[in-house]
Enzyme design. Structure first.
Site, PDB file in Angstrom:
ATOM      1  N   CYS A 116       9.162 -36.132  22.692  1.00 23.60           N
ATOM      2  CA  CYS A 116       9.980 -35.381  23.681  1.00 23.60           C
ATOM      3  C   CYS A 116      11.252 -35.746  23.522  1.00 23.60           C
ATOM      4  O   CYS A 116      11.547 -37.027  23.270  1.00 23.60           O
ATOM      5  CB  CYS A 116       9.640 -35.818  25.381  1.00 23.60           C
ATOM      6  SG  CYS A 116      10.487 -35.359  26.546  1.00 23.60           S
ATOM      7  N   HIS A 271       3.757 -33.227  30.614  1.00 23.04           N
ATOM      8  CA  HIS A 271       4.808 -34.205  30.562  1.00 23.04           C
ATOM      9  C   HIS A 271       6.037 -33.725  31.104  1.00 23.04           C
ATOM     10  O   HIS A 271       6.913 -34.292  31.712  1.00 23.04           O
ATOM     11  CB  HIS A 271       5.100 -34.437  29.085  1.00 23.04           C
ATOM     12  CG  HIS A 271       6.056 -35.569  28.576  1.00 23.04           C
ATOM     13  ND1 HIS A 271       5.832 -36.946  28.599  1.00 23.04           N
ATOM     14  CD2 HIS A 271       7.309 -35.139  28.461  1.00 23.04           C
ATOM     15  CE1 HIS A 271       6.763 -37.545  28.113  1.00 23.04           C
ATOM     16  NE2 HIS A 271       7.894 -36.362  28.133  1.00 23.04           N
ATOM     17  N   HIS A 275       9.040 -34.976  34.392  1.00 23.91           N
ATOM     18  CA  HIS A 275      10.485 -35.082  34.417  1.00 23.91           C
ATOM     19  C   HIS A 275      11.222 -34.325  35.267  1.00 23.91           C
ATOM     20  O   HIS A 275      11.940 -34.731  36.102  1.00 23.91           O
ATOM     21  CB  HIS A 275      11.226 -34.651  32.930  1.00 23.91           C
ATOM     22  CG  HIS A 275      10.861 -35.434  31.744  1.00 23.91           C
ATOM     23  ND1 HIS A 275      10.806 -36.956  31.945  1.00 23.91           N
ATOM     24  CD2 HIS A 275      10.530 -35.252  30.569  1.00 23.91           C
ATOM     25  CE1 HIS A 275      10.587 -37.430  30.802  1.00 23.91           C
ATOM     26  NE2 HIS A 275      10.412 -36.758  29.680  1.00 23.91           N
ATOM     27  N   HIS A 281      10.343 -41.960  31.001  1.00 21.85           N
ATOM     28  CA  HIS A 281       9.287 -42.090  30.074  1.00 21.85           C
ATOM     29  C   HIS A 281       8.383 -43.644  30.418  1.00 21.85           C
ATOM     30  O   HIS A 281       9.079 -44.378  31.018  1.00 21.85           O
ATOM     31  CB  HIS A 281       9.724 -41.997  28.769  1.00 21.85           C
ATOM     32  CG  HIS A 281       9.949 -40.974  28.247  1.00 21.85           C
ATOM     33  ND1 HIS A 281      11.090 -40.815  27.235  1.00 21.85           N
ATOM     34  CD2 HIS A 281       9.438 -39.524  28.467  1.00 21.85           C
ATOM     35  CE1 HIS A 281      10.979 -39.343  26.946  1.00 21.85           C
ATOM     36  NE2 HIS A 281      10.228 -38.959  27.664  1.00 21.85           N
TER      37      HIS A 281
HETATM   38 ZN    ZN Z   1       9.714 -36.609  27.895  1.00 15.99          ZN
END
Ligand code: ZN
Ligand code: ZN
Length: 316
Positions: A116, A271, A275, A281
């Site tokens: 990411c 994922h 955010h 993270h």
């Molecule tokens: Zn991420």
């Protein structure tokens, strides 16, 4: 004989572009790391400056901050210095590797894994992407576990604990017009998973412009200041609340489910939605908020993710 110019033209138009584009398509943006294996303090090697930029971007190299807390323009050289060694150690601690400060096989292999694009280390000054809309008015809530090098294992938040207001629990999402059709169901399933585990309700909006959360596929420089890097390297990124943008790198090999050599659209959506809701993270390997993803696999929410979101919204 009259066809000769045509043959030459064909050669130029077909073979020459192939010669130039094939290496670009095959080399991962993180491939430069392989040349750095075995490097140690004091070495001068081509590519060290790229590694410094890499660590700087992901939040591990943050010594270039002046007294007002602003980043000094990075002008990284190819010298393996103390700052780089300490960045490598911090990285190794975060990912539970042997904190040697050396670019050993395990460290290079971890560094080169596609991931990411959101930085890992969140302290407000090292992560521009995370803090550009930051009010930082409740930073007293920041927990000790944001700050390395205490080796800790769990979820994290964005600077200032950015989150959606308590009254704003119904969020609409929409796809950039022209979004590939096969991505829509996996993203919808990812939203449904988060809805089952939080107080949020998500619904698909018809008006893209007015949706709270905006999902799209973009390649290269796409106008938000965080260009994608082609196949491999950075796979996707998303912005902290209440921004709402979630971008896939359109040049990656995507798939629905676990397909060899491809990345699962739904896993990456889980994922990135984390955010969008305010999670940073996690260094728990099985957490959905772990920054690395393997191709050919799928992953779901982990207890660490659910605990994180509950703590962020005071819903324990
Ligand atoms: Zn991420
Ligand atoms: Zn973007």
């Amino acid at each position: 004989m009259a066809n000769k110019p045509l043959v030459i033209l064909l050669f130029i138009s077909i073979f020459l572009p192939l010669c130039f584009s094939l290496p670009l398509l095959q080399v991962s943006p993180f491939a430069f790391l392989n040349d750095l294996q075995g490097c140690k303090k004091g070495d001068h090697v081509n590519g060290i400056s790229k590694l410094k930029n890499f660590f700087h971007y992901y939040g591990y190299l943050n010594h270039r901050i002046n007294v007002t807390g602003h980043l000094i323009e990075a002008d990284f050289d190819d010298t393996f210095d103390d700052f780089l060694e300490s960045a490598i150690k911090t990285y190794q601690q975060y990912f539970h590797l042997n904190p040697t400060g050396l670019l050993d096989v395990e460290t290079i292999s971890q560094l080169a894994t596609p991931r990411c694009g959101v930085p890992d280390i969140i302290n407000g000054t090292t992560s521009r992407m995370l803090s550009e809309h930051d009010n930082d008015n409740d930073s007293e809530h920041d927990h000790h576990h944001h700050h390395l090098p205490h080796a800790v294992s769990h979820y994290a938040f964005f600077p200032g604990r950015r989150r959606w207001p308590s009254t704003k629990y119904r969020l609409t999402y929409a796809f950039l017009p022209g979004t590939r059709a096969d991505a829509k169901a996996p993203v919808a399933r990812a939203f449904a998973t988060w809805a089952r585990n939080t107080h949020f309700k998500f619904s698909l909006a018809t008006n893209y412009r007015r949706a709270d959360l905006k999902i799209g596929f973009y390649g290269g420089n796409h106008g938000d200041g965080y260009p994608f890097d082609g196949p491999g390297g950075t796979l996707a990124h998303a912005f902290a609340p209440t921004d709402g943008r979630f971008h896939y790198d359109s040049t990656e090999k995507w798939a629905v489910g676990a397909v060899k050599g491809r990345y699962d659209l739904q896993t990456v959506a889980l994922h990135e939605i984390g955010h969008l809701l305010g999670l940073g993270h996690s260094n728990v390997r099985n957490a959905i908020m772990y920054p690395y993803i393997k191709s050919g696999t799928t992953k779901g929410l982990n207890a660490d993710d659910i605990k994180g979101i509950k703590v962020l919204y005071n819903r324990r």
